[in-house]
Motif scaffolding. Sequence first.
Motif, PDB file in Angstrom:
ATOM      1  N   UNK A 105      32.737  32.905  51.557  1.00  0.00           N
ATOM      2  CA  UNK A 105      31.579  33.827  51.057  1.00  0.00           C
ATOM      3  C   UNK A 105      31.673  35.339  51.326  1.00  0.00           C
ATOM      4  N   UNK A 106      31.924  35.655  52.407  1.00  0.00           N
ATOM      5  CA  UNK A 106      32.071  37.105  52.705  1.00  0.00           C
ATOM      6  C   UNK A 106      33.085  37.803  51.902  1.00  0.00           C
ATOM      7  N   UNK A 107      34.257  37.303  51.789  1.00  0.00           N
ATOM      8  CA  UNK A 107      35.410  37.715  51.078  1.00  0.00           C
ATOM      9  C   UNK A 107      35.061  38.069  49.728  1.00  0.00           C
ATOM     10  N   UNK A 108      34.580  36.640  48.932  1.00  0.00           N
ATOM     11  CA  UNK A 108      34.266  36.995  47.609  1.00  0.00           C
ATOM     12  C   UNK A 108      33.146  37.774  47.272  1.00  0.00           C
ATOM     13  N   UNK A 109      32.214  38.004  48.448  1.00  0.00           N
ATOM     14  CA  UNK A 109      31.027  39.024  48.213  1.00  0.00           C
ATOM     15  C   UNK A 109      31.689  40.328  48.129  1.00  0.00           C
ATOM     16  N   UNK A 110      32.701  40.662  48.841  1.00  0.00           N
ATOM     17  CA  UNK A 110      33.257  42.118  48.829  1.00  0.00           C
ATOM     18  C   UNK A 110      33.926  42.210  47.497  1.00  0.00           C
ATOM     19  N   UNK A 111      34.839  41.237  47.123  1.00  0.00           N
ATOM     20  CA  UNK A 111      35.523  41.248  46.226  1.00  0.00           C
ATOM     21  C   UNK A 111      34.453  41.566  44.632  1.00  0.00           C
ATOM     22  N   UNK A 112      33.370  40.983  44.642  1.00  0.00           N
ATOM     23  CA  UNK A 112      32.458  41.078  43.647  1.00  0.00           C
ATOM     24  C   UNK A 112      31.783  42.638  43.652  1.00  0.00           C
ATOM     25  N   UNK A 113      31.401  42.927  44.845  1.00  0.00           N
ATOM     26  CA  UNK A 113      30.880  44.264  45.096  1.00  0.00           C
ATOM     27  C   UNK A 113      31.758  45.344  44.627  1.00  0.00           C
ATOM     28  N   UNK A 114      32.958  45.323  44.984  1.00  0.00           N
ATOM     29  CA  UNK A 114      34.220  46.307  44.428  1.00  0.00           C
ATOM     30  C   UNK A 114      34.318  46.368  43.096  1.00  0.00           C
ATOM     31  N   UNK A 115      34.189  45.063  42.454  1.00  0.00           N
ATOM     32  CA  UNK A 115      34.349  44.968  40.848  1.00  0.00           C
ATOM     33  C   UNK A 115      33.337  45.659  40.095  1.00  0.00           C
ATOM     34  N   UNK A 116      31.780  45.250  40.502  1.00  0.00           N
ATOM     35  CA  UNK A 116      30.802  45.550  39.892  1.00  0.00           C
ATOM     36  C   UNK A 116      30.472  47.193  40.206  1.00  0.00           C
ATOM     37  N   UNK A 117      30.734  47.488  41.190  1.00  0.00           N
ATOM     38  CA  UNK A 117      30.363  48.665  41.728  1.00  0.00           C
ATOM     39  C   UNK A 117      31.409  49.819  41.566  1.00  0.00           C
ATOM     40  N   UNK A 118      32.630  49.755  41.937  1.00  0.00           N
ATOM     41  CA  UNK A 118      33.609  50.701  42.189  1.00  0.00           C
ATOM     42  C   UNK A 118      34.657  50.739  41.441  1.00  0.00           C
TER      43      UNK A 118
END
Length: 442
Positions: free
Chosen positions: A381-394
């Motif tokens: 969950x932590x890994x996919x949360x970071x992945x999605x944050x990078x995709x959406x935000x950066x």
Amino acid sequence: MAPSSTLTSPQSGPLTTRTDEDLAPGDIAVGVIIGRASEYFDFFVFGIASVLVFPQVFFPFTDQLTGTLYAFLVFALAFVVRPVGTLIGMEIQRKFGRSTKLTVALFLLGCSTVAMGLLPGYNTAGETAIVLLALCRVGQGLALGGSWDGLPSLLALNAPPERRGWYAMLGQLGAPLGFLVASSVFLYVYSSLNSDDFLSWGWRFPFFTAFAINVVALFARLRLVVTHEYEKRMEEHELDPAHLHELLPAQGHHIVIGAFAALASYALFHLVTVFPLSWVALSDPTGIDDFMKMELLGAAFAAVAMLMSGLIADKVGRRNFLGSLAVAIGVFAVAAPFMLGGGKPGQAAFLLIGFVLLGLSYGQSAGSVTSNFLPHFRYTGAALTADLAWLLGAAFAPVVALYLSSQFGLISLTAYLMSGCLGTLIALRVNKRLQAAAVVHD
């Protein structure tokens, strides 16, 4: 006889009798910082080259602005495929172990980065050169996703409860350190060579440097990952890959909430590192050297601010801290167009203030709500949360910001950043209500 002491976990009480061979939080922190710094170095080298090199070398058939936009689209590819890399890495880990997964991922990251430095330009290989560049960038993204080692989660769980904010910050410290090294190397090469030499061979040097840095990072992380104590701690906290068909129905909403909770910080990330360099390169090419020097100072400010974020977050709470910073970033967004468009004094203010806000917010953005995951879901969950944050935000921040700014002026930066701030505040509010509902239900 080795000295010993008892290490405790807030979840499970006493864990083990600690010997010299055990993993203290400080030991884990060193591996986290070195590993993350190497990854950020690779990514920032590509980001800087997207402004100073790729428009001329890989997209010479179009104007400078369009070439930079094309380069930023290739830049975004890594973030698009990063979740795929995470899932592939999890599967490798199930079959061959963590150390094999990490070795494969960092080897792919280093080779992809070095391969970029060996690529022919468009004038030599035509469209094939662009395709190869894109493939190397995809390799970087897959590698970054696959390199998730669980060290930040293990660090947070082993940290004293009253110092969670400090230890959560340590993994993020790799960002300003990676940017400092990447920018320093590029600045040295860029300022030491004439334009022809820089564009023909000089730009390749930072990409070759990446391999040596990745080798050091690999050994620093393997030193922890291959130890019996590391495996034991991971098992105690149930930090193992979870299957998506179990994670998503049960707690998939926490992935989305966690990604949006960090949106303001991740949106700001590339808007104070990569985007402003592109704006200056297009509007005032003669000022690139001075601007990069100011970015180095800004990165140092970010590192100091990141250290402060750990201390402050432990006093006021990480989520309250992130909410306050989302408001501060919103205020910065209003002033950003006037600063960036206000000549060198304004640009200096934009960078220094922006980097300080980035250090404060990004220092606490990772895993701000991942404690919501059940133990056996937390690793994935932590890994996919970071992945999605990078995709959406950066991921698309540089190309969107540059395109909108070129069409509608720098005022579009305000709208872009404000949307990220709004996303963070809404996500934190939703998370707070879910937690309150869970307490009432219990």
